[in-house]
Scaffold this active site. Structure first.
Site, PDB file in Angstrom:
ATOM      1  N   GLY A 121       0.821  -1.203   0.000  1.00 16.48           N
ATOM      2  CA  GLY A 121       0.000   0.000   0.000  1.00 16.48           C
ATOM      3  C   GLY A 121       0.853   1.250   0.000  1.00 16.48           C
ATOM      4  N   MET A 144       1.316   7.565   3.898  1.00 18.66           N
ATOM      5  CA  MET A 144       2.105   6.961   4.977  1.00 18.66           C
ATOM      6  C   MET A 144       2.963   5.809   4.459  1.00 18.66           C
ATOM      7  SD  MET A 144       1.640   8.495   7.922  1.00 18.66           S
ATOM      8  CE  MET A 144       1.857   7.324   9.267  1.00 18.66           C
ATOM      9  N   ASN A 157       1.767  -1.846  -4.752  1.00 18.26           N
ATOM     10  CA  ASN A 157       0.536  -1.065  -4.863  1.00 18.26           C
ATOM     11  C   ASN A 157      -0.317  -1.700  -5.937  1.00 18.26           C
ATOM     12  OD1 ASN A 157      -0.549   1.727  -3.759  1.00 18.26           O
ATOM     13  ND2 ASN A 157      -1.204   1.575  -5.896  1.00 18.26           N
ATOM     14  N   ASN A 170      -4.885   2.738  11.266  1.00 21.85           N
ATOM     15  CA  ASN A 170      -5.651   3.058  12.477  1.00 21.85           C
ATOM     16  C   ASN A 170      -6.831   2.109  12.621  1.00 21.85           C
ATOM     17  OD1 ASN A 170      -4.225   5.193  13.645  1.00 21.85           O
ATOM     18  ND2 ASN A 170      -5.133   6.686  12.248  1.00 21.85           N
ATOM     19  N   SER A 174       2.238   6.900  14.617  1.00 21.98           N
ATOM     20  CA  SER A 174       1.846   8.307  14.717  1.00 21.98           C
ATOM     21  C   SER A 174       2.968   9.211  14.247  1.00 21.98           C
ATOM     22  CB  SER A 174       1.487   8.660  16.165  1.00 21.98           C
ATOM     23  OG  SER A 174       1.174  10.038  16.270  1.00 21.98           O
ATOM     24  N   GLY A 180       2.175  11.346  11.191  1.00 22.07           N
ATOM     25  CA  GLY A 180       1.798  11.899   9.905  1.00 22.07           C
ATOM     26  C   GLY A 180       2.833  11.608   8.829  1.00 22.07           C
ATOM     27  N   LYS A 197      -2.950   3.567  20.389  1.00 20.63           N
ATOM     28  CA  LYS A 197      -2.946   4.542  19.290  1.00 20.63           C
ATOM     29  C   LYS A 197      -4.302   5.233  19.207  1.00 20.63           C
ATOM     30  CE  LYS A 197      -1.573   6.736  15.572  1.00 20.63           C
ATOM     31  NZ  LYS A 197      -2.759   7.253  14.932  1.00 20.63           N
ATOM     32  N   HIS A 252      -4.325   7.659  21.986  1.00 20.30           N
ATOM     33  CA  HIS A 252      -3.434   8.742  21.540  1.00 20.30           C
ATOM     34  C   HIS A 252      -4.227   9.729  20.695  1.00 20.30           C
ATOM     35  CE1 HIS A 252      -1.059  10.543  18.283  1.00 20.30           C
ATOM     36  NE2 HIS A 252       0.020  10.487  19.049  1.00 20.30           N
ATOM     37  N   ASN A 253      -5.015   9.217  19.757  1.00 22.00           N
ATOM     38  CA  ASN A 253      -5.789  10.092  18.877  1.00 22.00           C
ATOM     39  C   ASN A 253      -6.896  10.813  19.634  1.00 22.00           C
ATOM     40  OD1 ASN A 253      -4.132   8.948  16.975  1.00 22.00           O
ATOM     41  ND2 ASN A 253      -5.748   8.533  15.506  1.00 22.00           N
ATOM     42  N   GLU A 263      -5.269  13.563  21.283  1.00 22.07           N
ATOM     43  CA  GLU A 263      -4.968  14.513  20.198  1.00 22.07           C
ATOM     44  C   GLU A 263      -6.194  15.362  19.861  1.00 22.07           C
ATOM     45  OE1 GLU A 263      -4.615  13.786  15.478  1.00 22.07           O
ATOM     46  OE2 GLU A 263      -3.176  12.641  16.694  1.00 22.07           O
ATOM     47  N   TYR A 264      -7.381  14.743  19.812  1.00 20.98           N
ATOM     48  CA  TYR A 264      -8.616  15.487  19.550  1.00 20.98           C
ATOM     49  C   TYR A 264      -8.764  16.628  20.553  1.00 20.98           C
ATOM     50  CZ  TYR A 264     -11.089  12.507  16.114  1.00 20.98           C
ATOM     51  OH  TYR A 264     -11.499  11.843  14.982  1.00 20.98           O
ATOM     52  N   ARG A 296     -33.607   6.255  40.688  1.00 21.09           N
ATOM     53  CA  ARG A 296     -33.592   4.948  40.022  1.00 21.09           C
ATOM     54  C   ARG A 296     -34.341   3.913  40.857  1.00 21.09           C
ATOM     55  NH1 ARG A 296     -29.101   2.279  39.372  1.00 21.09           N
ATOM     56  NH2 ARG A 296     -29.595   1.424  37.309  1.00 21.09           N
ATOM     57  N   HIS A 332     -34.189  -0.199  41.575  1.00 23.94           N
ATOM     58  CA  HIS A 332     -32.799  -0.567  41.311  1.00 23.94           C
ATOM     59  C   HIS A 332     -31.951  -0.676  42.578  1.00 23.94           C
ATOM     60  CE1 HIS A 332     -33.260  -0.453  36.993  1.00 23.94           C
ATOM     61  NE2 HIS A 332     -33.808   0.757  37.065  1.00 23.94           N
TER      62      HIS A 332
END
Length: 619
Positions: free
Chosen positions: A164, A168, A187, A262, A288, A290, A343, A346-347, A350-351, A595, A601
């Site tokens: 691929g 990346m 590819n 991912n 990670s 980019g 990972k 991690h993202n 990152e958000y 509840r 409950h």
């Protein structure tokens, strides 16, 4: 390698002449004490062999400084081979000459002048641990045929395959090739759309001159040394499963597939189990950094069987970013899908980091700063440096014509799913990673551009005064929120580790996130030490004192944000969460009573230490 009498010296000498590289017989490097012991009919033990193996390792290391070489040595145990290949694993290839006891015994009886008597052959067979990662050749062939087999397998075949060639994948290819690894690249061929992608890519960069380029899967797989090591760099999801099915028919037992995308960690676990049933190894690896990170050095998070990771470790550590003491930002994470899990988190972190900077941008804009002035302010925040802060400064300075480019970019933020997965996972595990959820929903909100525009007219702010805060207030609020974000992210990781019995190491994880990745920062460097003594940031004296000193600023900034109708959901959530988490007696008692009222409950009582559950007839 192989037991005495298989013809190692004969084959090694012939191969040396064929390849034009030096040949060394390991027997020539035995100390006198070893030769004397064997000549008396006594087998060597591990202690006898240790210095001898280390000598051969030094020989190999020195030879590789200028060329290559062939060394023949019995190397019967795996731990012997580890010593022989120490520090040069990625540059070593084992050839195992194999044959029957009877055949080899006959050879030994007929050879003259060798110090090892024939009766020691039995002990060698008993000691032999057959290598899993070697070219295995039966000696029932002519020496010349054996040499040809070895030459074709080693010289013409690649060490590592990349499947691929997206952004990346291409960067990782160039990174591997620049570290002198022989690689094969694949590819797909799609008529009139993707034609000769691998070949054209190879011709574009000098470092790829020795790489092999393919658009045929069978040829690509067959171009690799066995056991094959193939990294899949394709889109996460169904595409991975389709690629696995396409490539499986051409693989052999013990080959290794690496998913570098991912992928969802639950799917990684399923693929791990499925491929294990096919005797194929699978490593789910978070990458990670980019495009530039993949090219110059990413942070790499591999998960799977540890002994399988050891076989790809030399490649990963060579291409990874380097942190303190030049250590690679790559480490074995844990079993199954743990690499993709961390990972994913991690993202999620990152958000939040991106959303916090967007909210800082909102506040600085409300104070009347233009993008250049904002960049100057952010550049002065030396005590909170990070990759995302650095790129935000670059973004704010970028102009197009007479205006700043940021003013022309549509305020609709996309996402590729990892923030969504993190939010779902934190809910499934019952961990309050509220800031990740808030950052995700902020992106979702941004996508309703037309409705937001209409709502802004209907709910136009009446007060357009500037918030009563300083740049220093914003800085301290930002620092506070970042600590809470990292607390929540690492809390999710350790809770998952406990739930799945992964035994993750937060300090080591922080270390590999200190360079190469999107969330690298000075704060992350500090967390490496903090996590050596605790897995909970809110029990660290250092962190507690930092939060206490920063708390007045976050309260002031959030209050002013609300009063001036500024959207700062993550900054708000950071202090709201800490207020919730530091409240010993919360209002959840009312929720539990509700509840019990409508659903029976039950509830526990604070005046009963037995943990008994009660139900009340509330009417």
């Amino acid at each position: 390698m192989g037991v005495s009498g298989v013809g190692k010296s004969t084959i090694g000498s012939l191969l040396s002449k064929k390849l034009g590289i030096p040949f060394f017989d390991g027997d020539d490097y035995h100390p006198e004490s070893n030769i004397l012991k064997m000549s008396k009919g006594e087998p060597l033990n591990d202690k006898d062999r240790l210095d001898w193996l280390r000598t051969l390792n030094r020989l190999a290391v020195n030879q590789l400084k200028t060329n290559s070489c062939i060394i023949v040595c019995s190397a019967l145990k795996e731990k012997y081979r580890e010593i022989l290949a120490y520090s040069i694993e990625s540059k070593s290839k084992w050839v195992f000459l194999n044959g029957s006891f009877e055949h080899i015994l006959e050879r030994i009886k007929n050879r003259k002048g060798h110090f090892m008597p024939a009766h020691l052959l039995k002990s060698q067979f008993e000691t032999l641990e057959i290598p899993k990662n070697a070219i295995e050749i039966n000696i029932n062939q002519t020496p010349n045929n054996i040499v040809e087999i070895i030459k074709n397998e080693i010289i013409s075949k690649s060490q590592f395959g990349l499947f691929g060639l997206g952004v990346m994948g291409k960067s990782l290819c160039r990174n591997l090739a620049s570290k002198n690894f022989r690689i094969s690249m694949f590819n797909r061929h799609v008529e009139s759309k993707e034609v000769d992608v691998a070949v054209n890519f190879k011709n574009e960069f000098e470092e790829l001159s020795t790489a092999l380029a393919f658009d045929d899967i069978e040829f690509f797989v067959n171009s690799l040394q066995t056991p094959r090591k193939i990294m899949l760099m394709v889109n996460a999801g169904k595409t991975i499963d389709l690629v696995i099915e396409d490539i499986l028919p051409f693989l052999s037992a013990e080959d290794i597939l690496i998913d570098g995308g991912n992928s969802n960690y639950n799917k990684t676990k399923e693929r791990f189990d499925y491929l294990k049933s096919k005797n194929i190894h699978f490593i789910g690896t978070g990458v990670s950094g980019g495009e530039q990170g993949a090219l110059k050095g990413p942070s790499i998070m591999p998960g799977g069987d540890k002994e399988v990771y050891e076989k790809v470790k030399p490649f990963f550590e060579a291409i990874a970013a380097k942190g303190e003491n030049n250590l690679p930002c790559c480490s074995y994470i844990g079993p199954e899908g743990s690499g993709h899990f961390v990972k994913m988190v991690h993202n999620g972190i990152e958000y939040v980091e991106m959303q916090l900077l967007a909210e800082v941008y909102t506040l600085l804009k409300a104070l009347g700063n233009n993008p250049d002035q904002m960049a100057d302010i952010l550049e002065s925040w030396k005590e909170t440096n990070s990759y995302l802060l650095e790129i935000t400064i670059d973004i704010l300075r970028k102009k197009e014509g007479d205006d700043w480019l940021i003013h022309k970019i549509m305020d609709k933020a996309g996402n590729k799913g990892t923030g969504n997965w993190t939010t779902i996972t934190t809910a499934q595990l019952g961990v309050p990673s509220t800031m990740i959820a808030s950052a995700l929903f902020s992106r979702y909100t941004s996508f309703y551009k037309d409705e937001r525009t209409a709502a802004s007219i209907n709910f136009e702010a009446k007060d357009n005064s500037k918030p009563n805060i300083t740049n220093t207030d914003i800085l301290k609020a930002y620092q506070f929120a970042r600590i809470m974000n990292h607390y929540q992210g690492f809390k999710l990781i350790i809770e998952a580790s406990n739930s799945y019995k992964w035994e993750l190491n937060l300090s080591e994880l922080s270390r590999i996130w200190t360079n190469g990745c999107i969330i690298r920062s000075d704060l992350m460097v500090n967390l490496v030490e903090v996590f050596k003594s605790t897995d909970n940031l809110l029990t660290s004296d250092i962190i507690i004192q930092q939060l206490k000193s920063l708390k007045p600023s976050i309260k002031k900034v959030v209050s002013q944000g609300v009063l001036n109708e500024l959207p700062i959901p993550n900054l708000s959530e950071s202090i709201n969460f800490l207020n919730c988490f530091t409240t010993a007696n919360s209002s959840a008692n009312l929720i539990q009573a509700q509840r019990d009222y409508f659903g029976a409950h039950t509830y526990q009582r604070i005046d009963d230490k037995s943990n008994k559950f009660y139900h009340t007839n509330w009417i």
